[in-house]
Motif scaffolding. Structure first.
Motif: not given
Length: 73
Positions: A31, A34, A70
């Motif tokens: 990921w 964010i 995101a």
């Protein structure tokens, strides 16, 4: 551990995710930096789906929201 496949995969800019385990792996290891409230909610929902405390489709929807947050779509 229940890893029920989602009816439709969630497309991200990284990969297509088709279950809570794949979503959790992406959230935890791939990921971007964010990590807002939708990230937290998606992570919790995926863990809950794997434990059988939440449905696979709820986990899918919360993950889809985190992807939008995101901007990974």
């Amino acid at each position: 551990m229940q890893n029920v496949p989602w009816q439709r995969p969630v497309a991200t800019s990284v990969t297509a995710v088709s279950n809570a385990f794949e979503a959790l792996d992406l959230l935890d290891h791939h990921w971007p930096n964010i990590k807002g409230p939708r990230f937290v909610k998606a992570r919790y929902a995926c863990l809950a789906a794997l434990d059988g405390r939440e449905s696979a489709e709820v986990a899918r929807e919360t993950f889809k929201d985190a992807v939008a947050e995101a901007q990974l779509n």
